[in-house]
Enzyme design. Structure first.
Site, PDB file in Angstrom:
ATOM      1  N   HIS A 153      -2.668   1.300   6.913  1.00 37.93           N
ATOM      2  CA  HIS A 153      -2.973   1.215   5.481  1.00 37.93           C
ATOM      3  C   HIS A 153      -3.157   2.618   4.915  1.00 37.93           C
ATOM      4  CE1 HIS A 153      -4.108  -0.948   1.900  1.00 37.93           C
ATOM      5  NE2 HIS A 153      -5.273  -0.325   1.816  1.00 37.93           N
ATOM      6  N   HIS A 181      -5.798   1.600  -4.102  1.00 39.48           N
ATOM      7  CA  HIS A 181      -4.823   1.089  -3.134  1.00 39.48           C
ATOM      8  C   HIS A 181      -4.370  -0.311  -3.529  1.00 39.48           C
ATOM      9  CE1 HIS A 181      -7.975  -1.269  -0.586  1.00 39.48           C
ATOM     10  NE2 HIS A 181      -8.482  -1.004  -1.771  1.00 39.48           N
ATOM     11  N   CYS A 221       0.812  -1.229   0.000  1.00 36.76           N
ATOM     12  CA  CYS A 221       0.000   0.000   0.000  1.00 36.76           C
ATOM     13  C   CYS A 221       0.840   1.271   0.000  1.00 36.76           C
ATOM     14  CB  CYS A 221      -0.976  -0.018   1.167  1.00 36.76           C
ATOM     15  SG  CYS A 221      -0.216   0.064   2.808  1.00 36.76           S
TER      16      CYS A 221
END
Length: 354
Positions: free
Chosen positions: A312, A324, A261
């Site tokens: 994240h 993402h 990510c």
């Protein structure tokens, strides 16, 4: 006998009168209903009246104001707008390029470059026109009417569904928004694929006509999304993101074939000459804070599974979506920010593109 006859006659007379009255009421109601269909909404009445005075509205379109306007119908308005702004009459040039319409105004609009066909020699005259299509036709009508104007680029990243606006219409949408002709439809969105009613189309044309008449040598852009520097950066980001979609997740990956990510964010923004830390929790300290309600294209969105420790990161791309690299076994993709797991784990947003 006479009394009985008179009684029945009186009853019959009342029944006939009742039928006549009921019939008249029914027809009166139908006529009223039909009349109301041809009356524009209160917000549009004044502008439609002025559009008629300016000869922007063809006679056959003066009614059914709340129905969706078609491509053919708006072509007629666009030609009238061109003639009103330029002071020139539209002239046919060459053969009819379309097999599905003989409409003279459509042919003139095509000759002027205001409209185009849909392929295979067809125009699709009866198709409802979308908001982004009508923006392009208005923009082209203005350009051909006033070629001397300075048509500055304005990209309206203020719309939450900016990513859904087709690339071929973004300049038109941005410019018309900048000069106050078009607006959003609520919730800070543009709804590019939505249809347009006759009255909405007429009001848009009237606004553009009024703006030109009240200007001297040029139309001034008085509002917009962001400055051109930020706009160009976001356009580059949009292209970069499109090239990475579908690539696999890999822990520690920074490309070009796989990402985690924060590696995706680190790599893409590095290509934009924006230096960011490598890991998500440190990236959350870059740029400036913005609220979730103020999200615009390119903002970084961060998530905390436990509600306090960031684990994240993704890139907001408008319309409630972010891009993402989610997890092992998954790929770079779009996911909604408005519901489900990520809506619950949303933590903060940072803006790194000014």
């Amino acid at each position: 006998m006479r009394k009985r006859w008179s009684k029945y006659s009186l009853i019959s007379m009342f029944m006939i009168m009742a039928i006549v009255i009921t019939t008249n009421i029914t027809y009166a109601d139908s006529a009223l209903s039909q009349s109301n269909e041809n009356i524009p909404s209160d917000w549009a009445k004044a502008e439609i009246g002025k559009a008629i005075e300016a000869n922007l509205l063809p006679e056959r379109l003066r009614g059914e104001y709340r129905s969706n306007i078609t491509r053919e119908e708006f072509s007629e308005i666009a030609v009238n707008l061109y003639e009103a702004l330029s002071g020139k009459g539209g002239v046919l040039q060459g053969e009819n390029p379309f097999t599905d319409t003989q409409n003279t105004k459509v042919r003139i609009a095509n000759d002027l470059g205001i409209v185009k066909g849909v392929g295979d020699g067809k125009f699709a005259p009866n198709d409802a026109i979308t908001r982004q299509e009508i923006s392009v036709m208005l923009y082209r009508a203005l350009q051909v009417s006033k070629p001397e104007y300075d048509y500055v680029d304005v990209d309206v990243y203020t719309f939450t569904d900016y990513a859904r606006i087709a690339s071929w219409s973004k300049q038109a949408v941005g410019y018309l928004y900048g000069i106050g002709v078009i607006n959003g439809v609520g919730d800070n969105s543009f709804n590019p694929g939505g249809n347009t009613s006759r009255e909405e189309a007429i009001v848009l044309s009237r606004r553009l006509h009024k703006n030109v008449l009240s200007s001297k040598d040029n139309l001034i852009v008085s509002r917009g999304g962001i400055d051109r520097r930020g706009s160009n950066t976001k356009l580059k980001l949009e292209k970069l993101i499109s090239q990475e979609m579908g690539k696999p997740y890999q822990w520690g990956g920074t490309g070009p074939d796989s990402y985690d990510c924060s590696g995706l964010v680190y790599s893409l923004y590095g290509k934009l000459d924006i230096s960011l830390p490598r890991v998500a929790r440190s990236q959350a300290e870059a740029g400036t804070y913005v609220s979730k309600e103020e999200l615009t294209y390119g903002d970084l969105v961060f998530f905390a599974r436990d509600g306090k420790n960031i684990n994240h990161v993704g890139i907001y791309v408008g319309d409630g979506m972010f891009v993402h690299a989610p997890q092992t076994g998954d790929v770079v993709k779009k996911t909604t920010l408005t519901s489900g797991y990520y809506a619950k784990c949303y933590y903060t947003t940072r803006r790194v593109i000014n």
